[in-house]
Design a protein around this motif. Structure first.
Motif, mmCIF file in Angstrom:
data_model
loop_
_atom_site.group_PDB
_atom_site.id
_atom_site.type_symbol
_atom_site.label_atom_id
_atom_site.label_comp_id
_atom_site.label_asym_id
_atom_site.label_seq_id
_atom_site.Cartn_x
_atom_site.Cartn_y
_atom_site.Cartn_z
ATOM 1 N N ARG A 1 -5.444 13.043 73.350
ATOM 2 C CA ARG A 1 -5.089 12.335 74.580
ATOM 3 C C ARG A 1 -5.698 13.006 75.803
ATOM 4 N N ASP A 2 -5.672 14.326 75.836
ATOM 5 C CA ASP A 2 -6.165 15.046 77.014
ATOM 6 C C ASP A 2 -7.672 14.900 77.204
ATOM 7 N N LYS A 3 -8.392 14.526 76.129
ATOM 8 C CA LYS A 3 -9.848 14.384 76.234
ATOM 9 C C LYS A 3 -10.283 12.972 76.627
ATOM 10 N N GLN A 4 -9.351 12.026 76.658
ATOM 11 C CA GLN A 4 -9.706 10.627 76.865
ATOM 12 C C GLN A 4 -9.474 10.210 78.306
ATOM 13 N N HIS A 5 -10.097 9.090 78.657
ATOM 14 C CA HIS A 5 -9.895 8.511 79.987
ATOM 15 C C HIS A 5 -8.497 7.901 80.067
ATOM 16 N N PRO A 6 -7.815 8.066 81.202
ATOM 17 C CA PRO A 6 -6.449 7.515 81.314
ATOM 18 C C PRO A 6 -6.372 6.009 81.060
ATOM 19 N N ASP A 7 -7.427 5.266 81.386
ATOM 20 C CA ASP A 7 -7.391 3.823 81.155
ATOM 21 C C ASP A 7 -7.259 3.494 79.668
ATOM 22 N N VAL B 1 -5.879 5.442 77.337
ATOM 23 C CA VAL B 1 -4.522 5.820 76.919
ATOM 24 C C VAL B 1 -3.515 4.768 77.370
ATOM 25 N N ASN B 2 -3.678 4.263 78.581
ATOM 26 C CA ASN B 2 -2.775 3.213 79.072
ATOM 27 C C ASN B 2 -2.928 1.921 78.258
ATOM 28 N N THR C 1 -1.812 15.171 71.136
ATOM 29 C CA THR C 1 -1.883 15.540 72.551
ATOM 30 C C THR C 1 -3.276 16.055 72.919
#
Length: 311
Positions: free
Chosen positions: A98-104, A106-107, A95
């Motif tokens: 994940r919080d440090k990455q760009h949403p694109d 992660v998607n 987690t």
């Protein structure tokens, strides 16, 4: 009416008619007509071809239990729907990562896992990813962009996690030449042991995650097929064969382990060495003339190799 009366008399029915609710007032259908209709229907059923292996008597029983002809027609049961295919494995994402990455990104990872039948879970774990495939868990540190100012923290984390996880890989995205040079210098500056853990440099984060999934899948397949044990056994056999080879070749007077290894690499097996001429040994190895002559005599001169020798 005379016709209906004759049929009624033959069937043993009264000559009166049977009134039907849909007939006009004052009209009636004789009871003999009903008997005739039923007799003709029974005859047609007897003449009809058998369906689904049934007998005529069983179908007459079915006809008698229902007023509709569809009642005796048996239909095949519906086919059950196929069960969904089981997933290949489970991917656990940190987690905090994940919080440090760009949403694109992660998607993309979520869609890529779903397309390959992996289940994605978000957990609070030490490495960035843990991928389980075939009963084997592989941990990953995933640096999506190499930062030379953060190198100390990265290698300190690597040294910590490699003591906790047996199967650990470090995936680093180095898209530019400057980042590649910086990463190479840092790798040797922090005295990393080659292959412990394995570093995987990639061009971009998407390629990096694809590499991670392929590594986890390959390790899982190797465990299921027990390929690692097979390779280990083959290596042990090769070492044993090499030990036996060195023991035989070093029994030649004046030939040490270095000379034996040179002969193994340049000439090959003991049989090939025994057949090799002196000129080939001198051309292929760094053995001296005296040693090459000794090797040739040892295998070809019966009086020489049968005589006692003191090393």
């Amino acid at each position: 009416m005379k016709f209906f009366s004759q049929i009624a008399h033959g069937c043993g029915l009264p000559a009166g008619g049977v009134a039907l609710p849909h007939m006009p007032l004052g009209w009636s259908v004789p009871s003999s007509a009903v008997c005739t209709i039923r007799s003709r229907a029974a005859a047609e059923l007897r003449a009809a071809p058998l369906l689904h292996g049934g007998t005529a008597s069983s179908r007459r029983l079915q006809m008698g239990s229902s007023s509709h002809s569809a009642a005796w027609t048996s239909l095949p049961p519906p086919r059950p729907e196929p069960a969904p295919a089981p997933g290949r494995g489970v991917c656990m994402m940190s987690t905090s990562w994940r919080d440090k990455q760009h949403p694109d990104l992660v998607n993309f990872i979520a869609a890529f896992l779903a397309a390959n039948s992996y289940r994605l879970n978000f957990l609070s774990i030490s490495p960035d990813f843990i991928i389980n495939n075939g009963g084997l868990s592989v941990a990953f540190i995933f640096e999506t962009s190499w930062d030379c100012e953060n190198e100390a923290a990265v290698f300190s984390r690597v040294n910590t996690l490699k003591r906790q996880f047996k199967n650990l890989y470090v995936v680093v995205a180095v898209p530019t030449v400057e980042q590649i040079e910086s990463f190479n210098q840092s790798y040797f500056r922090y005295d990393m042991e080659l292959g412990c853990p394995t570093f995987v440099p990639v061009n971009d984060p998407e390629m990096g995650f694809e590499k991670m999934l392929k590594i986890a899948h390959a390790r899982g397949v190797c465990k299921q097929q027990d390929i690692s044990s097979t390779m280990k056994n083959e290596r042990e056999q090769a070492v044993q064969c090499m030990d036996a080879f060195l023991q035989v070749v070093t029994s030649i007077p004046g030939i040490d382990n270095h000379d034996a290894n040179m002969l193994a690499q340049a000439i090959g097996s003991i049989e090939a060495i025994a057949k090799a001429p002196k000129s080939l040994i001198l051309e292929s190895t760094d053995l001296s003339t005296d040693k090459a002559e000794t090797v040739v005599r040892f295998f070809r001169d019966r009086q020489y190799y049968l005589s006692p020798k003191i090393n």
